[in-house]
Scaffold this motif. Structure first.
Motif, PDB file in Angstrom:
ATOM      1  N   ASN A  49      -7.524  14.005   8.102  1.00  0.00           N
ATOM      2  CA  ASN A  49      -8.213  13.477   6.983  1.00  0.00           C
ATOM      3  C   ASN A  49      -7.321  12.567   6.391  1.00  0.00           C
ATOM      4  OD1 ASN A  49     -10.192  15.146   7.972  1.00  0.00           O
ATOM      5  ND2 ASN A  49      -9.790  16.820   6.446  1.00  0.00           N
ATOM      6  N   ALA A  50      -6.034  12.645   6.120  1.00  0.00           N
ATOM      7  CA  ALA A  50      -5.293  11.739   5.481  1.00  0.00           C
ATOM      8  C   ALA A  50      -3.937  11.930   5.897  1.00  0.00           C
ATOM      9  CB  ALA A  50      -5.054  12.067   3.942  1.00  0.00           C
ATOM     10  N   MET A  51      -3.137  10.967   5.992  1.00  0.00           N
ATOM     11  CA  MET A  51      -1.557  10.942   6.351  1.00  0.00           C
ATOM     12  C   MET A  51      -0.973   9.813   5.555  1.00  0.00           C
ATOM     13  SD  MET A  51      -0.113  10.414  10.104  1.00  0.00           S
ATOM     14  CE  MET A  51      -0.415  11.756  10.809  1.00  0.00           C
ATOM     15  N   ARG A  52       0.365  10.160   5.370  1.00  0.00           N
ATOM     16  CA  ARG A  52       1.304   9.111   4.639  1.00  0.00           C
ATOM     17  C   ARG A  52       2.566   9.417   4.914  1.00  0.00           C
ATOM     18  NH1 ARG A  52       3.468  11.271  -0.065  1.00  0.00           N
ATOM     19  NH2 ARG A  52       2.512  13.238  -1.067  1.00  0.00           N
ATOM     20  N   PRO A  53       3.426   8.476   4.923  1.00  0.00           N
ATOM     21  CA  PRO A  53       4.968   8.670   5.214  1.00  0.00           C
ATOM     22  C   PRO A  53       5.671   9.318   4.109  1.00  0.00           C
ATOM     23  CG  PRO A  53       4.446   6.389   4.879  1.00  0.00           C
ATOM     24  CD  PRO A  53       3.321   6.982   5.118  1.00  0.00           C
ATOM     25  N   VAL A  54       6.532  10.434   4.190  1.00  0.00           N
ATOM     26  CA  VAL A  54       7.405  10.863   3.220  1.00  0.00           C
ATOM     27  C   VAL A  54       8.526   9.893   2.956  1.00  0.00           C
ATOM     28  CG1 VAL A  54       8.933  12.765   2.470  1.00  0.00           C
ATOM     29  CG2 VAL A  54       6.676  13.183   4.210  1.00  0.00           C
ATOM     30  N   GLY A  55       8.359   9.322   1.666  1.00  0.00           N
ATOM     31  CA  GLY A  55       9.533   8.305   1.108  1.00  0.00           C
ATOM     32  C   GLY A  55      10.778   9.102   1.011  1.00  0.00           C
ATOM     33  N   VAL A  56      11.857   8.001   1.022  1.00  0.00           N
ATOM     34  CA  VAL A  56      13.222   8.672   0.694  1.00  0.00           C
ATOM     35  C   VAL A  56      13.203   9.304  -0.784  1.00  0.00           C
ATOM     36  CG1 VAL A  56      15.394   7.977   0.163  1.00  0.00           C
ATOM     37  CG2 VAL A  56      14.143   6.686   2.130  1.00  0.00           C
ATOM     38  N   GLY A  57      12.619   8.498  -1.662  1.00  0.00           N
ATOM     39  CA  GLY A  57      12.284   9.260  -2.909  1.00  0.00           C
ATOM     40  C   GLY A  57      11.998  10.537  -3.109  1.00  0.00           C
ATOM     41  N   ASP A  58      10.812  11.032  -2.220  1.00  0.00           N
ATOM     42  CA  ASP A  58      10.264  12.245  -2.135  1.00  0.00           C
ATOM     43  C   ASP A  58      11.227  13.135  -1.606  1.00  0.00           C
ATOM     44  OD1 ASP A  58       7.972  11.565  -3.249  1.00  0.00           O
ATOM     45  OD2 ASP A  58       7.053  10.943  -1.143  1.00  0.00           O
ATOM     46  N   ASN A  68     -12.394   5.546  10.841  1.00  0.00           N
ATOM     47  CA  ASN A  68     -12.318   5.464   9.325  1.00  0.00           C
ATOM     48  C   ASN A  68     -11.186   5.912   8.541  1.00  0.00           C
ATOM     49  OD1 ASN A  68     -12.865   8.133  10.063  1.00  0.00           O
ATOM     50  ND2 ASN A  68     -14.214   8.621   8.223  1.00  0.00           N
ATOM     51  N   VAL A  69     -10.590   6.857   9.134  1.00  0.00           N
ATOM     52  CA  VAL A  69      -9.242   7.061   8.699  1.00  0.00           C
ATOM     53  C   VAL A  69      -7.989   6.357   9.164  1.00  0.00           C
ATOM     54  CG1 VAL A  69      -7.537   9.365   8.290  1.00  0.00           C
ATOM     55  CG2 VAL A  69     -10.026   9.592   8.188  1.00  0.00           C
ATOM     56  N   ALA A  70      -7.999   5.910  10.363  1.00  0.00           N
ATOM     57  CA  ALA A  70      -6.986   5.139  10.996  1.00  0.00           C
ATOM     58  C   ALA A  70      -6.885   3.857  10.485  1.00  0.00           C
ATOM     59  CB  ALA A  70      -7.296   4.994  12.419  1.00  0.00           C
ATOM     60  N   ALA A  71      -7.937   3.271   9.804  1.00  0.00           N
ATOM     61  CA  ALA A  71      -8.151   1.846   9.255  1.00  0.00           C
ATOM     62  C   ALA A  71      -7.103   1.983   7.869  1.00  0.00           C
ATOM     63  CB  ALA A  71      -9.533   1.510   8.978  1.00  0.00           C
ATOM     64  N   GLY A  72      -7.172   3.077   7.034  1.00  0.00           N
ATOM     65  CA  GLY A  72      -6.173   3.137   6.054  1.00  0.00           C
ATOM     66  C   GLY A  72      -4.977   3.663   6.029  1.00  0.00           C
ATOM     67  N   LEU A  73      -4.487   4.096   7.337  1.00  0.00           N
ATOM     68  CA  LEU A  73      -3.260   4.347   7.540  1.00  0.00           C
ATOM     69  C   LEU A  73      -2.021   3.441   7.045  1.00  0.00           C
ATOM     70  CD1 LEU A  73      -3.345   6.358  10.999  1.00  0.00           C
ATOM     71  CD2 LEU A  73      -3.448   7.348   8.617  1.00  0.00           C
ATOM     72  N   SER A  74      -1.002   3.944   6.546  1.00  0.00           N
ATOM     73  CA  SER A  74       0.089   3.021   6.100  1.00  0.00           C
ATOM     74  C   SER A  74       0.948   2.559   7.196  1.00  0.00           C
ATOM     75  CB  SER A  74       1.068   4.021   5.304  1.00  0.00           C
ATOM     76  OG  SER A  74       2.335   3.164   4.834  1.00  0.00           O
ATOM     77  N   PRO A  75       1.086   1.509   7.015  1.00  0.00           N
ATOM     78  CA  PRO A  75       2.128   0.769   8.096  1.00  0.00           C
ATOM     79  C   PRO A  75       3.418   1.751   8.473  1.00  0.00           C
ATOM     80  CG  PRO A  75       1.763  -0.885   6.574  1.00  0.00           C
ATOM     81  CD  PRO A  75       1.246   0.183   5.656  1.00  0.00           C
ATOM     82  N   GLY A  76       3.825   2.535   7.483  1.00  0.00           N
ATOM     83  CA  GLY A  76       5.022   3.393   7.836  1.00  0.00           C
ATOM     84  C   GLY A  76       4.711   4.541   8.679  1.00  0.00           C
ATOM     85  N   VAL A  77       3.371   4.792   8.878  1.00  0.00           N
ATOM     86  CA  VAL A  77       3.004   5.673  10.338  1.00  0.00           C
ATOM     87  C   VAL A  77       3.065   5.119  11.562  1.00  0.00           C
ATOM     88  CG1 VAL A  77       1.056   6.927  11.190  1.00  0.00           C
ATOM     89  CG2 VAL A  77       1.365   6.492   8.591  1.00  0.00           C
ATOM     90  N   GLN A  78       4.494   5.393  12.188  1.00  0.00           N
ATOM     91  CA  GLN A  78       4.819   4.847  13.429  1.00  0.00           C
ATOM     92  C   GLN A  78       5.783   5.925  14.055  1.00  0.00           C
ATOM     93  OE1 GLN A  78       6.979   1.178  12.609  1.00  0.00           O
ATOM     94  NE2 GLN A  78       8.057   2.098  10.601  1.00  0.00           N
ATOM     95  N   PRO A  79       5.905   5.846  15.100  1.00  0.00           N
ATOM     96  CA  PRO A  79       6.861   6.701  15.927  1.00  0.00           C
ATOM     97  C   PRO A  79       8.305   6.783  15.182  1.00  0.00           C
ATOM     98  CG  PRO A  79       5.931   5.219  17.646  1.00  0.00           C
ATOM     99  CD  PRO A  79       5.490   4.760  16.245  1.00  0.00           C
ATOM    100  N   GLY A  80       8.557   8.091  15.119  1.00  0.00           N
ATOM    101  CA  GLY A  80       9.992   8.427  14.298  1.00  0.00           C
ATOM    102  C   GLY A  80       9.667   8.641  12.965  1.00  0.00           C
ATOM    103  N   ALA A  81       8.503   8.120  12.365  1.00  0.00           N
ATOM    104  CA  ALA A  81       8.563   8.594  10.910  1.00  0.00           C
ATOM    105  C   ALA A  81       8.305   9.871  10.515  1.00  0.00           C
ATOM    106  CB  ALA A  81       7.320   7.776  10.377  1.00  0.00           C
ATOM    107  N   ARG A  82       8.754  10.232   9.329  1.00  0.00           N
ATOM    108  CA  ARG A  82       8.406  11.571   8.851  1.00  0.00           C
ATOM    109  C   ARG A  82       7.072  11.410   7.886  1.00  0.00           C
ATOM    110  NH1 ARG A  82      13.222  15.289   6.099  1.00  0.00           N
ATOM    111  NH2 ARG A  82      11.989  17.037   5.688  1.00  0.00           N
ATOM    112  N   VAL A  83       6.249  12.389   8.234  1.00  0.00           N
ATOM    113  CA  VAL A  83       4.962  12.222   7.331  1.00  0.00           C
ATOM    114  C   VAL A  83       4.422  13.441   7.091  1.00  0.00           C
ATOM    115  CG1 VAL A  83       4.193  10.147   8.885  1.00  0.00           C
ATOM    116  CG2 VAL A  83       3.633  12.454   9.741  1.00  0.00           C
ATOM    117  N   VAL A  84       3.366  13.383   6.214  1.00  0.00           N
ATOM    118  CA  VAL A  84       2.665  14.453   5.685  1.00  0.00           C
ATOM    119  C   VAL A  84       1.186  14.271   6.069  1.00  0.00           C
ATOM    120  CG1 VAL A  84       4.210  15.540   3.898  1.00  0.00           C
ATOM    121  CG2 VAL A  84       2.546  13.966   3.327  1.00  0.00           C
ATOM    122  N   ALA A  85       0.389  15.303   6.619  1.00  0.00           N
ATOM    123  CA  ALA A  85      -0.806  14.959   6.906  1.00  0.00           C
ATOM    124  C   ALA A  85      -1.892  16.257   6.652  1.00  0.00           C
ATOM    125  CB  ALA A  85      -0.838  14.593   8.664  1.00  0.00           C
ATOM    126  N   GLN A  86      -3.164  15.710   6.373  1.00  0.00           N
ATOM    127  CA  GLN A  86      -3.949  16.789   6.070  1.00  0.00           C
ATOM    128  C   GLN A  86      -4.894  16.776   7.414  1.00  0.00           C
ATOM    129  OE1 GLN A  86      -7.590  16.158   3.606  1.00  0.00           O
ATOM    130  NE2 GLN A  86      -6.886  18.177   2.245  1.00  0.00           N
TER     131      GLN A  86
END
Length: 446
Positions: free
Chosen positions: A136-145, A101-119
């Motif tokens: 529970n949640a994961m998203r890549p850290v954007g360049v802007g952040d 249920n969580v994996a289905a909503g992961l961003s395409p940016g979640v891939q090896p080498g990516a910098r991410v924040v996750a709960q």
């Protein structure tokens, strides 16, 4: 890491087995088993199930936590995603799992080498005794952040005074040895070495090759910086990296540990990162910022050809100045020699010699007159003294009569047959008194 039993994998993090009640172990008959782990013994142990249940209850009471890291492994299996996160600074990694249920909503940016924040929340699998971290949640850290964090760090360092130009150390004009921290066999290294030696062939280097991108880059740069800063013969340290993507150039060299290490370095540090448009925090903290590695070579050593030309020009100007000064002094000497006193310098001596001779003559005449007057005065005094001397009286026919040591002034002082000594002008006379005559007393005038 694959779940121990994919068929039993729940649809979410809350679907795992949990003990009955409020997290305490199931209330099965355990006989006289102790209530606490500290009360167990070899004679009265816990069943393994009870320890596992207590561990599960304790672990799953931990709240969900947001963490940041880099994904180094991502695997999908039957809709679930199994990943490994690595710390951005230290060599620490942790496996995490995202269920369907969580994996289905992961961003395409979640891939090896990516910098991410996750709960993540810890989960203990009771049957297998394995601990896992459920996402529970994961998203890549954007360049802007990331850039926003860089600006926050820049402002914080500025408030501490680490960006103050007054604290920056001057870079030596001609360093004896240059420390270089750069990538392994990188173009930046070649640019710095080549352009520095083109400008100053005798330049010496201490090179430390490190990773200049990736999560391990700041740590390696800090270690190389500390090593070079400890070398007494290194006069300046250059940290160089060529161009690249914004996150590859700016982020590693905006790491707080790195910029604070540069601020604390005793050796002047030159930042030569990327291109002119790149602006990592290191540029603001370093003692000197170079826009590119090539520019760093121009800033740390002088150009030998220019210096040689400058010396030659200085020699010419110095020779011209000396020649001009010599001409000025020669003209001044010629003017002095043209003056009358310099044309006949003996005239002044002759005039003064005549004056001196006149004064000497006047002195002689004055002294002669004075001596004559004083001689006359002496003769006059001598005549007066002589006229008053006893010898003059004797010369006029008078004599001095003595009886022994006493001068006879009255005839009554002697009697007949007394021996007398008579002093005359020339000699003495021995005499015997035959008689004396006393003059009558003089009549007193009434």
């Amino acid at each position: 890491m694959q779940h121990p039993d994919d068929r039993a994998a729940p649809d979410g993090p809350g679907g795992h087995e949990r003990p009955a009640g409020s997290g305490e172990p199931a209330s099965e008959s355990v006989g006289a088993a102790p209530q606490r782990a500290a009360q167990t013994s070899a004679e009265n142990p816990w069943p393994l199930r009870r320890l596992s249940e207590n561990l599960k209850a304790h672990i799953e009471r931990a709240p969900a936590t947001w963490v940041e890291g880099q994904l180094i492994e991502v695997k999908a299996h039957r809709g679930n995603v199994y990943m490994t996160m690595r710390d951005l600074e230290d060599d620490v990694s942790l496996p995490v799992n995202a269920w369907r249920n969580v994996a289905a909503g992961l961003s395409p940016g979640v891939q090896p080498g990516a910098r991410v924040v996750a709960q993540v929340k810890p989960n203990f699998w009771l049957k297998g005794g394995r601990l896992s971290m459920t996402v529970n949640a994961m998203r890549p850290v954007g360049v802007g952040d990331l850039l926003a964090r860089v600006e926050m760090l820049r402002r914080a360092l500025d408030e501490e005074g680490l960006l103050d130009p007054a604290r920056k150390q001057p870079v030596p004009v001609l360093p004896g040895c240059i420390g270089l921290v750069t990538g392994r066999d990188s173009d930046a290294k070649k640019d710095v070495l080549r352009n520095t030696r083109l400008r100053w062939p005798a330049a010496a280097f201490e090179v430390r090759e490190v990773a200049v991108q990736g999560p391990d880059a700041p740590r390696q740069v800090v270690e190389a910086l500390a090593e070079l800063d400890a070398l007494a013969h290194v006069d300046v340290i250059v940290i160089a990296r060529g161009g690249g993507a914004l996150e590859e150039v700016v982020l590693p060299f905006s790491d707080e540990r790195l910029v604070r290490a540069v601020a604390a370095a005793q050796t002047p540090v030159v930042s030569a990162i990327g291109h002119e448009a790149d602006r990592p925090v290191l540029d603001d903290v370093a003692d000197l910022r170079a826009s590119t590695p090539t520019d760093a070579a121009k800033r740390i050593v002088p150009d030998a050809a220019q210096e040689s030309a400058g010396l030659a020009d200085a020699r010419l100007r110095l020779a011209a100045a000396v020649e001009r000064r010599v001409r000025q002094e020669a003209d001044g000497i010629a003017q002095l020699r043209s003056r009358p006193v310099m044309l006949a310098p003996h005239r002044m001596v002759e005039e003064r010699a005549d004056e001196l001779a006149a004064w000497v003559e006047r002195s002689r005449r004055g002294l002669g007159h004075r001596l004559e007057r004083e001689a006359d005065a002496v003769d006059s005094l001598l005549a007066r003294v002589r006229s008053l001397s006893p010898q003059q009286t004797l010369d006029r026919g008078y004599a001095v009569v003595r009886q022994g040591a006493e001068v006879v002034r009255d005839a009554e002082q002697v009697g007949p047959e007394d021996e007398l000594d008579v002093l005359v002008a020339h000699g003495r006379i021995a005499a015997t008194v035959t008689g004396t005559t006393t003059p009558p007393p003089s009549k007193e005038t009434p």
